[in-house]
Each structure stands twice: as C-alpha cells, then as structure tokens.
Design a protein around this motif. Structure first.
Motif, mmCIF file in Angstrom:
data_model
loop_
_atom_site.group_PDB
_atom_site.id
_atom_site.type_symbol
_atom_site.label_atom_id
_atom_site.label_comp_id
_atom_site.label_asym_id
_atom_site.label_seq_id
_atom_site.Cartn_x
_atom_site.Cartn_y
_atom_site.Cartn_z
ATOM 1 N N SER A 33 0.838 -1.192 0.000
ATOM 2 C CA SER A 33 0.000 0.000 0.000
ATOM 3 C C SER A 33 0.871 1.240 0.000
ATOM 4 N N ASP A 91 0.513 5.168 0.587
ATOM 5 C CA ASP A 91 -0.341 6.260 1.060
ATOM 6 C C ASP A 91 0.455 7.545 0.979
ATOM 7 N N GLU A 92 0.164 8.328 -0.030
ATOM 8 C CA GLU A 92 0.931 9.557 -0.240
ATOM 9 C C GLU A 92 0.062 10.736 0.167
ATOM 10 N N ASN A 93 0.082 11.035 1.458
ATOM 11 C CA ASN A 93 -0.757 12.094 1.992
ATOM 12 C C ASN A 93 0.043 13.365 2.149
ATOM 13 N N LEU A 146 -3.394 10.611 -1.929
ATOM 14 C CA LEU A 146 -3.298 9.646 -3.033
ATOM 15 C C LEU A 146 -2.978 8.311 -2.390
ATOM 16 N N ASP A 147 -3.982 7.462 -2.260
ATOM 17 C CA ASP A 147 -3.819 6.184 -1.575
ATOM 18 C C ASP A 147 -4.116 5.061 -2.548
ATOM 19 N N PHE A 148 -3.215 4.100 -2.661
ATOM 20 C CA PHE A 148 -3.511 2.932 -3.479
ATOM 21 C C PHE A 148 -2.710 1.742 -3.009
#
Lengths: 277, 460
Positions: free
Chosen positions: A49, A51-53, A61-63
């Motif tokens: 995962s 998670d680019e917060n 941008l979470d994937f």
C-alpha cells in the motif's frame, strides 16, 4: 617376495578405492533443505500500500498494488483534494485510481514501470468538472536504499461538460518512493520432502521461495541425481498462484546443508542467473 | 552506505497532480465576469459551496490582459502562490552556491532524494568551480550520487561536460553508466543518438546499460533515435536486448510506431517470446491501439492472447468492449480469461449483463477474483439489481474469505481487498467485510491494504 606382494596390494587398493570414495559422497538430495540468499539472488516485490498524503495541501493519493507471478502489476485506490478553497477556488476533486504495470529485469537492474490512472471529478465554483490523470512511472529498484527511483510523466485533463477541456503534459520529473516495509530483495529457498526413487536417480518433492516481505512462491520439484558428479539438477515449476514461475537448480548436499552450484529461471517477471562454480 | 533510517516522504506524485491539477483548474477561473475584489484579499473558508453563477460557467479558453479591470487574479498571478512553491520544491535547488550543494551531497544524514537533486544541480552548473567539484565527487561518491551528476552534466554549459559524460558511459559502476545513458537521452543531439546506438549494439557492455540505452532512445524526440531503434529491433540477436528495444519503441506515441509494430508482428517466423514482448510494449504506447491489440486475443498461442489482453488493460482506454466480451466467451485458458477481465475494465463501455453471465460461470479462482474486481468497478454496479445481488450474495463473501485466509496466496488476498474496495462504492456489505479484515489478526500488509481500501470508499 616383497615384489610379488606389491602388485597384489596395489590391485587390492584399486579394487577398494572406488568404494572408499563413494562412501564419502553426500548422495542424492533427500528430505528438507533451506538455503538463504542475500545479495547473490535478489527478488523484488513492490506489492503493498502506498499512502501519499500531502498534509500541507490536504491531498490524499492512496492505493494498493500487487505483483503476480509473471511480474504484472494491478492496483487500485483513491485520489482526493477535498478542499480547493485554500487556493482561492471553491470546490473539490476526487477520483478512482487504477494501477497497471510490470516488473522486469535486465542484468543487474530490476525495473518497475506502471501507470497510475485517475478518473473522477468534482465541483469548481459550483460547476461540475471531470478530472483525469494518466501518469507513467518508469523506475528501477535501488537495492542499497530499498527504493524505486526514476521518473514520472504523463498528462492531466480537466473537462467541463459542454464547455471544453484543458490538458497539461507533465514532463519527465524525478521520482522516488521507498519500497514497502520488509522488502529488501532477500529470499530463502525451501526444498521439502525430497524423495529419491529406488535407483536414487530421480527426485521429487516440493519447494517454496520465501521473499523478505513474507510472500511465498510455491513450486513442485522434480529432477535427477548424477552420482558421478554428486550433483542434482532440479526443475522447480510454479505451484498454485505461482504458475508462471520456473527455476532450475544444480545442487549437492553436504549433510543437512544445501550447496547451490547454479540457479537459473524467472519469477515475478525477474530473471535469476547465479553460478557459483 | 547504510539504508536511510527513516522513510523518505514520497511527495512527488502528489505534488505533480496538485500542480498540474490546479493549473488546469485555474484556467477555468480565468476571465470570469466577476470583479477582482472578491478575490484579492485572503479568503475565509465559506460555510458552503456557492451555487452556479447566472452569468454562466467560468470556463473560458481565451486570455485577457493582466491589467484589464475585468481580469480575475488566477493562481499564477499570486506572488507566493502554492504553484510557485511546489514547482520550486520539485525542480530542486536553483542558483545555490556550489559550497552549499557540496555540503548537502556530503551530508549522509540528509534525505537521499535531496542529495541526488543537489548532485544533479551540481552537474548542471556550468561554472569551473562546479566542474572541478564534480570531478572530485565522482571519485568518491555512492553510485546514485554519481548517476545524478551524470544526468545533470547533460544540461551543463561547461565546455568539458560532454566529454566527461561520454567517459561516464564507460564507468565500471553500472548505476553510474546508466545515469550517463539517461543524460545522453536528455541531450537529444545527433551525437548523443550515435553514442546511445553504439552502446546498444556493444555486446561487451553490461545488459543493464544496453537496455537502458534502448529505453533512452525511445524517449528521445530526435527522429534518428526511433529509426535506429526500429532497425535494431530487427538486427539484434539477443532476445533480452530486443525486448528492451521494443519497450523503447513502445514509449513513443502510437502514431509514430503503429506501422512498425504492425509490420514487426507479421514477421515470418518471429519468435513467440518476441511477439509477446512487442504486444506488451504496445500497452505502454500513447494513443488508440485497442483495435490492433484486440485482433491478437484470437491468436492460437495462449501466451500471445494473454499478452494482448494485458496490453489492452494497460493501454489508453479502449473502445473494443464488445470484442473483448466475445473473446471472453470463447476463451478456454483461465490465465487468459483473467487478463481479459482486466482488459474489459479498461474499455469505455461494455454490456454489464453479458459480463455478469460470464462472471457467474467463471470457475477458476484467480480469474474469478479479476472478474469480481471488474463487476465491482463498473460505474453502474450499484444500480444494476442483478449485479448488486450477485456482489452481495456471492462476490463479497468469497472475497472476504480469501482476504482472511492466511493460507491463500498473498497476491490473491491483496486482489480480494482491492475488489472489496471497489465493491464498497455499491454495497455496505463490502465495507463491513473490510472492517472485519482490519479487525482480524491478519498479515499487517493485508490489514494495511484493507485500511487503504476503506479510505477509498470513504473518499468516493
């Protein structure tokens, strides 16, 4: 009299010698073996995962993405920019993220190339807006620092139904992201229940390759043992969930220790070729 | 050098999206008919979003003069705009003294990304002082720093920069040599093309450097690069190198390469592995390519059919949903069906009812996961009663069971989580399932993916 005895003694030694050398051979592989590789064999798995917060701008941008046995990447997630007001624009945008790509290798480098597609929309000053982004990441694994390093490029498009659209190209821009925790390329090969047949020449069993992040690649094992060379050549064919992986090993046993002379094949899109001879 | 002790903040993707997205959105508010006064002071957050203006939508394409009384300040007008800050942050240090760049490069406790940017900036600098520092750094630095310097040298105005870059192409350190290759790719000159082509054909060079040259040639605008690459595709014998050459060609817009790929794929006696590589390379091409790819979903070789389906899933959104459905109906190989489900999800439209019939009859476990993801991702999944019932009654329970099963292959578990994330937009049963996964004592990576998937649903 000594001269007459010598040839007999010599003949006796010659007769016994082969048996002496045979009894010091390790013999066909049998049972369980474990071999841990570090730098000589590296298998990279960027699954996980991301998670680019970006808290300052309130962007998420979470994937998650996953790599299959062929090295193909699939992933999905979400993008949101919930409050554009801080930039003087009334509105928000959010979207669904789809990831496709592949892992490949060439010589000493492992490359990860994937596309992030965002499809969504929102409201800008009270008007509905459609938003799309196609970003292409071309990266290679940096083994020293456990990162993917490369470039990101692509295009973004915003469309207002009935009014038109604007598209902006993103030129190739430096990109880096750390690999998920625990992924350092190391792997451990387990050969289990290796059973030679009655002749001692054919071997069957099972195996698995355990990656540093805990991912397990299953294999069925079959092969032959060469008594003269004291070496087994084994073919590992991908098992459930790992059907497209193939490895071949030349190895010998030293008690419970497995000496791998050569390892070759492909798994998770990466070629492996090691020869310790 | 030891691994960085802390996780580097991966901000680049997000800031690029923010930058470009805001620029695009900013264009929408240019030339609105409202007065500038409403926007000059620092705005307070509104209690709710405003209603659409009776003057019409704000979107206009034509520019108006900055000093016009009707001009509405846009993002780029503001001196301390977010845009300027973010672009500055991502493009790296500019006009920074050489001594400061060196201090950052040598600072082993600094973030590696910052050190690389400083190294690239040093390489770009055309001053004699910087060039001397570059030569010193190249003697002692880690591979990635050297590679960054090599990339920077491509933009340097120093008279000796080019020769130094050519020297780095021969560096024993493959990472540095690949950096030099990328630098040459950025230069784009005919001389750079020639150097890269020589590198590509040189069998004495490491494979990683030769394949990097192929990829760099594919990124170059110079038409000579593509000509050389296409020739190399046919003349190179090493299949691994050819695969990278095909990937390089695939980097270009399809308008430039379609003819080549069509011809290449028709080559008599073409090795199956190379055919697969060519088809997969098409998956990266920019432009409409689905009409060409879909033909290969009927090939006799399942590897080629799978490659075509994968390329259809990776390429620009296609318009061959009907053809992909037909391919699914006739496909016997489950590994190909898996790719076809993924391909179908990347088509503009397809008949959801027909897809549901196929999904219901899917027996292969891996293909079924892809099929569930397809159904759950359809925009109308929550509105179609048949699909919704199937998701609730069959798909979600099975996906949950797969995600929770510690004996399941990790890729299947992750795929299940992602499918549940999509299904959560249509049915709360999927959200409940994800919550259950989060609460169970599962593999931390599976749990993390479930949390991400829940955020996906919440953000929709």
């Amino acid at each position: 009299m000594k001269l007459q005895r010598f040839p007999l003694l010599f003949l006796a030694v010659l007769t016994i010698a082969p048996f002496l050398s045979t009894s010091t051979q390790a013999g066909p592989l049998s049972g369980d073996y474990v071999k841990t590789f570090s730098s000589e064999v590296q298998i990279w798995d960027p699954s996980g995962s991301y998670d680019e917060n970006f808290d300052e701008e309130g962007i998420d941008l979470d994937f998650s993405m996953s790599v299959d046995s062929q090295g193909k990447i699939v992933g999905s997630g979400t993008f949101s920019f919930p409050d554009l007001w801080q930039e003087g624009i009334h509105g928000y945008i959010n979207g669904v993220v789809t990831v496709t790509g592949k892992v490949s290798s060439s010589g000493s480098v492992t490359r990860v190339t994937y596309k992030i597609r965002i499809s969504g929309g929102g409201m800008v000053d009270g008007y509905p807006v459609e938003f799309m982004a196609n970003l292409s990441i071309k990266a290679e694994i940096d083994p020293q620092f456990g990162e993917m390093v490369g470039t990101v490029s692509g295009k973004l498009q915003a469309r207002m139904p009935g009014e038109g659209s604007e598209t902006i190209k993103v030129p190739p821009t430096y990109f880096e992201t750390p690999l998920p925790e625990g992924m350092d390329g190391g792997c451990t090969l387990h050969l289990n229940n290796l059973s030679p047949d009655a002749s001692g020449k054919k071997i069957n069993g099972s195996g698995r390759m355990e990656l540093s992040n805990g991912k397990i690649l299953l294999f069925s094992v079959s092969g032959k043992y060469n008594q003269k060379k004291d070496e087994a050549k084994l073919a590992l064919r991908g098992g459930a969930g790992n059907e497209k992986s193939k490895l071949s090993i030349s190895a010998s046993a030293n008690g419970a220790l497995l000496n791998v002379h050569a390892l070759k094949g492909k798994t998770l899109g990466q070629k492996i070729q090691v020869n310790s001879r | 050098m030891p691994k960085q002790p802390e996780r580097i903040r991966p901000a680049v993707l997000v800031t690029i999206l923010a930058v470009a997205g805001l620029v695009v959105l900013g264009l929408f508010v240019l030339n609105r008919s409202k007065t500038a006064e409403a926007h000059t002071s620092t705005p307070a957050a509104p209690a709710e979003l405003p209603q659409p203006s009776h003057d019409g939508p704000p979107f206009r394409v034509t520019q108006q003069p900055v000093n016009s009384s009707s001009h509405v300040p846009s993002l780029s007008d503001r001196p301390e705009s977010f845009l300027a800050k973010v672009v500055q942050r991502q493009s790296g240090p500019k006009n920074v003294p050489v001594s400061e760049l060196l201090a950052l490069i040598h600072n082993e406790s600094a973030a590696l990304g910052a050190r690389r940017k400083a190294a690239k900036a040093l390489g770009k600098s055309g001053s004699d002082e910087a060039f001397e520092a570059v030569k010193e750094i190249l003697r002692e630095s880690p591979s990635r720093i050297k590679a960054a310097i090599a990339e920077g040298l491509a933009e340097s105005s120093h008279p000796d920069a080019k020769d130094l870059l050519f020297t780095l192409l021969d560096d024993q350190d493959e990472v540095c040599a690949r950096g030099a290759v990328r630098g040459l790719g950025f230069m784009g000159s005919p001389e750079a093309v020639q150097k890269l082509v020589q590198t590509l054909h040189d069998e004495n060079r490491p494979d990683s450097v030769r394949t990097e040259a192929a990829l760099a040639l594919g990124e170059m605008e110079n038409p000579g690069a593509m000509v050389a690459l296409m020739q190399a595709a046919r003349s190179t014998e090493d299949p691994e190198i050819v695969q990278s050459i095909l990937d390089g060609v695939g980097n270009r817009p399809i308008s430039e390469t379609r003819e080549f790929f069509e011809s290449y794929l028709q080559t008599p006696g073409l090795d199956s592995e190379l055919k697969v590589a060519a088809i997969e390379a098409l998956g990266n091409a920019e432009g409409a390519i689905s009409d060409l790819l879909v033909n290969y979903t009927a090939d006799a070789d399942p590897e080629i059919r799978a490659a075509a389906a994968w390329a259809l899933s990776a390429s620009d959104r296609g318009e061959v949903g009907g053809d992909v459905l037909k391919a699914l109906e006739r496909e016997q190989d489950p590994s190909v069906r898996l790719r076809l489900y993924q391909a179908l999800g990347n088509q503009q439209e397809y008949d959801l009812s027909s897809a549901l019939v196929l999904v219901k009859s899917e027996r292969d476990e891996a293909a079924r996961l892809a099929a569930y993801h397809l159904l759950a991702s359809h925009p109308a999944a929550g509105e179609d009663r048949g699909v919704l019932q199937f998701l609730q009654a069959v798909a979600v329970p099975e996906l949950k069971a797969t995600a929770l099963n510690e004996r399941q292959e990790f890729h299947h578990r992750l795929s299940s989580i992602m499918a549940l994330g999509r299904a959560g937009r249509s049915t709360s049963a999927a959200t409940d399932a994800l919550q259950e996964v989060v609460g169970a004592g599962v593999d931390p990576r599976v749990k993390e993916a479930a949390i991400t998937a829940i955020r996906t649903i919440a953000g929709h």
